[in-house]
Scaffold this motif. Sequence first.
Motif, PDB file in Angstrom:
ATOM      1  N   LEU A  62     122.433 -13.181 -21.158  1.00 23.62           N
ATOM      2  CA  LEU A  62     123.622 -13.486 -21.802  1.00 23.62           C
ATOM      3  C   LEU A  62     123.764 -14.651 -22.321  1.00 23.62           C
ATOM      4  CD1 LEU A  62     126.353 -12.233 -22.897  1.00 23.62           C
ATOM      5  CD2 LEU A  62     127.203 -13.127 -20.779  1.00 23.62           C
ATOM      6  N   LEU A  63     123.682 -15.901 -21.357  1.00 22.66           N
ATOM      7  CA  LEU A  63     123.999 -17.216 -21.453  1.00 22.66           C
ATOM      8  C   LEU A  63     122.812 -17.784 -22.274  1.00 22.66           C
ATOM      9  CD1 LEU A  63     125.858 -18.441 -18.222  1.00 22.66           C
ATOM     10  CD2 LEU A  63     126.680 -17.564 -20.514  1.00 22.66           C
ATOM     11  N   GLY A  64     121.615 -17.194 -22.307  1.00 23.37           N
ATOM     12  CA  GLY A  64     120.635 -17.844 -22.886  1.00 23.37           C
ATOM     13  C   GLY A  64     120.550 -17.820 -24.448  1.00 23.37           C
ATOM     14  N   GLY A  65     121.372 -16.956 -24.921  1.00 21.58           N
ATOM     15  CA  GLY A  65     121.525 -16.767 -26.275  1.00 21.58           C
ATOM     16  C   GLY A  65     122.786 -17.107 -26.812  1.00 21.58           C
ATOM     17  N   SER A  66     123.661 -17.801 -26.176  1.00 21.46           N
ATOM     18  CA  SER A  66     125.048 -18.363 -26.545  1.00 21.46           C
ATOM     19  C   SER A  66     125.127 -19.941 -27.051  1.00 21.46           C
ATOM     20  CB  SER A  66     126.010 -18.162 -25.587  1.00 21.46           C
ATOM     21  OG  SER A  66     125.586 -18.672 -24.090  1.00 21.46           O
ATOM     22  N   SER A  67     124.175 -20.860 -26.749  1.00 27.33           N
ATOM     23  CA  SER A  67     124.326 -22.053 -26.727  1.00 27.33           C
ATOM     24  C   SER A  67     124.659 -22.488 -28.385  1.00 27.33           C
ATOM     25  CB  SER A  67     122.941 -22.786 -26.328  1.00 27.33           C
ATOM     26  OG  SER A  67     122.778 -22.952 -24.935  1.00 27.33           O
ATOM     27  N   GLU A 160     126.667 -32.974 -12.466  1.00 24.89           N
ATOM     28  CA  GLU A 160     124.873 -32.440 -12.305  1.00 24.89           C
ATOM     29  C   GLU A 160     124.824 -31.496 -13.507  1.00 24.89           C
ATOM     30  OE1 GLU A 160     124.226 -31.207  -8.468  1.00 24.89           O
ATOM     31  OE2 GLU A 160     124.453 -33.438  -7.630  1.00 24.89           O
ATOM     32  N   ALA A 161     125.610 -30.354 -13.754  1.00 21.66           N
ATOM     33  CA  ALA A 161     125.370 -29.528 -14.711  1.00 21.66           C
ATOM     34  C   ALA A 161     125.489 -30.086 -15.828  1.00 21.66           C
ATOM     35  CB  ALA A 161     126.667 -28.479 -14.616  1.00 21.66           C
ATOM     36  N   ALA A 162     126.299 -31.305 -16.201  1.00 19.99           N
ATOM     37  CA  ALA A 162     126.363 -32.047 -17.501  1.00 19.99           C
ATOM     38  C   ALA A 162     125.059 -32.528 -17.688  1.00 19.99           C
ATOM     39  CB  ALA A 162     127.615 -32.886 -17.449  1.00 19.99           C
ATOM     40  N   GLY A 163     124.575 -33.115 -16.763  1.00 20.68           N
ATOM     41  CA  GLY A 163     123.275 -33.618 -16.923  1.00 20.68           C
ATOM     42  C   GLY A 163     122.235 -32.830 -17.404  1.00 20.68           C
ATOM     43  N   SER A 164     122.334 -31.480 -16.846  1.00 16.50           N
ATOM     44  CA  SER A 164     121.312 -30.705 -16.892  1.00 16.50           C
ATOM     45  C   SER A 164     121.311 -29.997 -18.472  1.00 16.50           C
ATOM     46  CB  SER A 164     121.401 -29.339 -15.857  1.00 16.50           C
ATOM     47  OG  SER A 164     121.248 -29.658 -14.653  1.00 16.50           O
ATOM     48  N   HIS A 165     122.537 -29.763 -18.892  1.00 18.17           N
ATOM     49  CA  HIS A 165     122.875 -29.232 -20.168  1.00 18.17           C
ATOM     50  C   HIS A 165     123.547 -30.501 -20.963  1.00 18.17           C
ATOM     51  CE1 HIS A 165     123.187 -26.659 -23.340  1.00 18.17           C
ATOM     52  NE2 HIS A 165     122.753 -25.280 -22.542  1.00 18.17           N
ATOM     53  N   PRO A 166     122.980 -31.260 -21.732  1.00 13.44           N
ATOM     54  CA  PRO A 166     123.724 -32.422 -22.027  1.00 13.44           C
ATOM     55  C   PRO A 166     124.588 -32.086 -23.383  1.00 13.44           C
ATOM     56  CG  PRO A 166     121.623 -33.003 -21.926  1.00 13.44           C
ATOM     57  CD  PRO A 166     121.715 -31.606 -21.415  1.00 13.44           C
ATOM     58  N   ARG A 192     140.163 -39.899 -18.986  1.00 12.95           N
ATOM     59  CA  ARG A 192     140.097 -40.089 -20.506  1.00 12.95           C
ATOM     60  C   ARG A 192     138.530 -40.049 -20.705  1.00 12.95           C
ATOM     61  NH1 ARG A 192     142.846 -39.986 -25.117  1.00 12.95           N
ATOM     62  NH2 ARG A 192     141.093 -40.659 -26.488  1.00 12.95           N
ATOM     63  N   ARG A 193     137.415 -40.340 -19.799  1.00 17.07           N
ATOM     64  CA  ARG A 193     136.329 -40.246 -19.971  1.00 17.07           C
ATOM     65  C   ARG A 193     135.603 -38.847 -20.161  1.00 17.07           C
ATOM     66  NH1 ARG A 193     131.124 -39.906 -17.527  1.00 17.07           N
ATOM     67  NH2 ARG A 193     131.959 -39.708 -15.343  1.00 17.07           N
ATOM     68  N   TRP A 194     136.240 -37.939 -19.319  1.00 19.82           N
ATOM     69  CA  TRP A 194     136.085 -36.508 -19.265  1.00 19.82           C
ATOM     70  C   TRP A 194     136.433 -35.921 -20.681  1.00 19.82           C
ATOM     71  CZ3 TRP A 194     137.916 -35.180 -13.640  1.00 19.82           C
ATOM     72  CH2 TRP A 194     137.107 -35.898 -12.798  1.00 19.82           C
ATOM     73  N   TRP A 195     137.500 -36.439 -20.769  1.00 18.49           N
ATOM     74  CA  TRP A 195     137.874 -35.704 -22.004  1.00 18.49           C
ATOM     75  C   TRP A 195     137.301 -36.231 -23.369  1.00 18.49           C
ATOM     76  CZ3 TRP A 195     140.766 -32.055 -24.456  1.00 18.49           C
ATOM     77  CH2 TRP A 195     141.168 -32.354 -25.417  1.00 18.49           C
ATOM     78  N   ASP A 196     136.863 -37.462 -23.625  1.00 20.13           N
ATOM     79  CA  ASP A 196     136.201 -37.872 -24.621  1.00 20.13           C
ATOM     80  C   ASP A 196     134.752 -37.241 -24.727  1.00 20.13           C
ATOM     81  OD1 ASP A 196     138.145 -39.793 -25.458  1.00 20.13           O
ATOM     82  OD2 ASP A 196     137.089 -41.546 -24.287  1.00 20.13           O
ATOM     83  N   GLU A 197     134.215 -37.147 -23.135  1.00 24.24           N
ATOM     84  CA  GLU A 197     132.724 -36.418 -23.573  1.00 24.24           C
ATOM     85  C   GLU A 197     133.146 -34.924 -23.866  1.00 24.24           C
ATOM     86  OE1 GLU A 197     130.056 -37.593 -22.931  1.00 24.24           O
ATOM     87  OE2 GLU A 197     130.194 -39.534 -21.774  1.00 24.24           O
ATOM     88  N   LEU A 198     133.954 -34.221 -23.369  1.00 25.52           N
ATOM     89  CA  LEU A 198     134.329 -32.992 -24.135  1.00 25.52           C
ATOM     90  C   LEU A 198     134.341 -32.892 -25.768  1.00 25.52           C
ATOM     91  CD1 LEU A 198     135.187 -29.886 -24.019  1.00 25.52           C
ATOM     92  CD2 LEU A 198     137.380 -30.650 -23.652  1.00 25.52           C
ATOM     93  N   ARG A 199     135.467 -33.764 -26.172  1.00 22.20           N
ATOM     94  CA  ARG A 199     135.433 -33.874 -27.574  1.00 22.20           C
ATOM     95  C   ARG A 199     134.288 -34.085 -28.309  1.00 22.20           C
ATOM     96  NH1 ARG A 199     140.087 -33.552 -29.980  1.00 22.20           N
ATOM     97  NH2 ARG A 199     139.594 -35.114 -31.391  1.00 22.20           N
ATOM     98  N   ARG A 200     133.364 -34.998 -27.796  1.00 20.28           N
ATOM     99  CA  ARG A 200     132.274 -35.479 -28.612  1.00 20.28           C
ATOM    100  C   ARG A 200     131.353 -34.405 -28.524  1.00 20.28           C
ATOM    101  NH1 ARG A 200     127.515 -37.943 -26.774  1.00 20.28           N
ATOM    102  NH2 ARG A 200     127.856 -37.907 -24.788  1.00 20.28           N
ATOM    103  N   ARG A 201     131.405 -33.146 -27.778  1.00 17.09           N
ATOM    104  CA  ARG A 201     130.548 -32.224 -28.017  1.00 17.09           C
ATOM    105  C   ARG A 201     131.288 -30.978 -28.727  1.00 17.09           C
ATOM    106  NH1 ARG A 201     129.713 -35.085 -23.655  1.00 17.09           N
ATOM    107  NH2 ARG A 201     127.328 -35.086 -22.839  1.00 17.09           N
ATOM    108  N   ASP A 202     132.311 -30.919 -28.604  1.00 14.11           N
ATOM    109  CA  ASP A 202     133.086 -29.826 -29.169  1.00 14.11           C
ATOM    110  C   ASP A 202     134.523 -30.086 -29.399  1.00 14.11           C
ATOM    111  OD1 ASP A 202     133.907 -27.202 -30.388  1.00 14.11           O
ATOM    112  OD2 ASP A 202     133.917 -26.361 -28.391  1.00 14.11           O
TER     113      ASP A 202
END
Length: 363
Positions: A62-67, A160-166, A192-202
Motif C-alpha cells: 500500500l505505502l509503496g505506491g503512495s509517495s 531517522e525516518a526523515a533521513g530514510s525518506h527525505p 520552528r525547524r520541524w515546521w519549516d521542514e514539513l512545509r518545505r515538503r508539503d
Amino acid sequence: MARPPRSHRVPRPVRVALSRRLPRGQRSRRFVPDFDPAFGDRALSDALDDIVIGRWQGVRDLLGGSSGDWARRTHRIRVLAHAAAGSSATRMWQAAEPDSPDAAVLRAATEVVGVFHRAVASGRRAGDAQHAQGEAGRAVVDRSQVGRDRLDAVVRTCLEAAGSHPADPMPWVSLLTVARLYEDGVPRRELRRWWDELRRRDPHNVEGHIQLLRYHAARWHGTHGRMYDVARDVAGASPPGSPLPVLVQIARAEEYRYVSESARGRVVRGFDQHWKHELAVTEIRRTWERWILRREDGPVPPHEVAELNYLAHAACHAGLELEARGLFVLLGNRVAHLPWAYTGEPAAQFTAWRERLGVRGPE
C-alpha cells in the motif's frame, strides 16, 4: 429573481443529491453511520485487515505506491499507525526489511501513537480515581507518565525516518505531534525547524497544520487566542479548494472541549452562544466558500472526511441548515468520532442532525 450570495450557493453534485427522491421502498430503511477510519479507502481497509492478522506485506504494498500523493499517504499512515500501535507489525516489517524507508516512516508514526496511548491511559486512570472519590473527574493526558527519555527516543526515531525518506512530510508531522507531550513543550527554534521542514515538503499538509494548531491550544502549550491566530492565518493564505480553512472550526471545537471540561458542570456565562455568535457563523460560511464551493466536483476523498465532519458539526450547531445539509450529502454515512464526541454520543448526534435536516440516502 436575485442570485443568492456565493456563500449560500450549493455545489451542483450536492444540489442533485438533495433533490433526488428515494424509491418508496427505501425511504424507511434505517440509516447506519459508518465509523470505519479508512473512510472508504478500500486499499487501506485491506491493509488494516492484514495488520489484524499479523501480516505486514499488504501495508508495504500500500505505502509503496503512495509517495507523492502526500495528502492520501499522510491519512493512510496515520490510520495504519493507530492500528499497528497495539501490534508488532511495524517491528516485524523493519526486521524483515531494515532498509525500507516506508517501514521507517510507519514505525515512527506508530511510536508516536504508542506514547500518546500511554499518556491518555494514565490520564484516564487519574480521572477515574477522581470520580471514585466523588470529584468531577475528566479525561486528561498525563504527560508525566511518559518520561522525557522515552519522548527523546521517539523523536530520534522520527528523525531517522526523515533521513530514510527525505521527501516524505510524514516524519515531520509525527514530530509536531509528539511535541505536545513534552511537559514544557519543545524549544521554539526546534519547533520552528520541524515546521519549516514539513512545509518545505508539503506546504498545505492538513494534518501537519492540525498538529501545530493543537500544540498552540490552551489544552497543551498555548492559549485560545494563539490557536485562533494560527487557524485564521492559515485559512487566509490557503489556496482555493483546500480544506485548510476548516482549521478555524477545529479551533472552535478544541476551545469548546477545553472550556466544557474545565467547567466541570458549572454554567459558563455566554457559552451557549459558542457555536452561533456572529463571528462563528461568518467563519463557517467563509470556510464553505473557500473550500466547498471551490473544490473539484466529485466525491470527497477519504483524506478529507475527518475535516468535513468538523465543518458539518459546526454548521449544525450554528443553525446553518443549507450548508449543513449539503455537507451531510457529501459525507454520506462516513462519520468521524471527533468532534461529535465533544458534544454527545457521535452516532446518535450524526443520525439525529441528519434526520432533522431531511437528508436522504445513502444508507
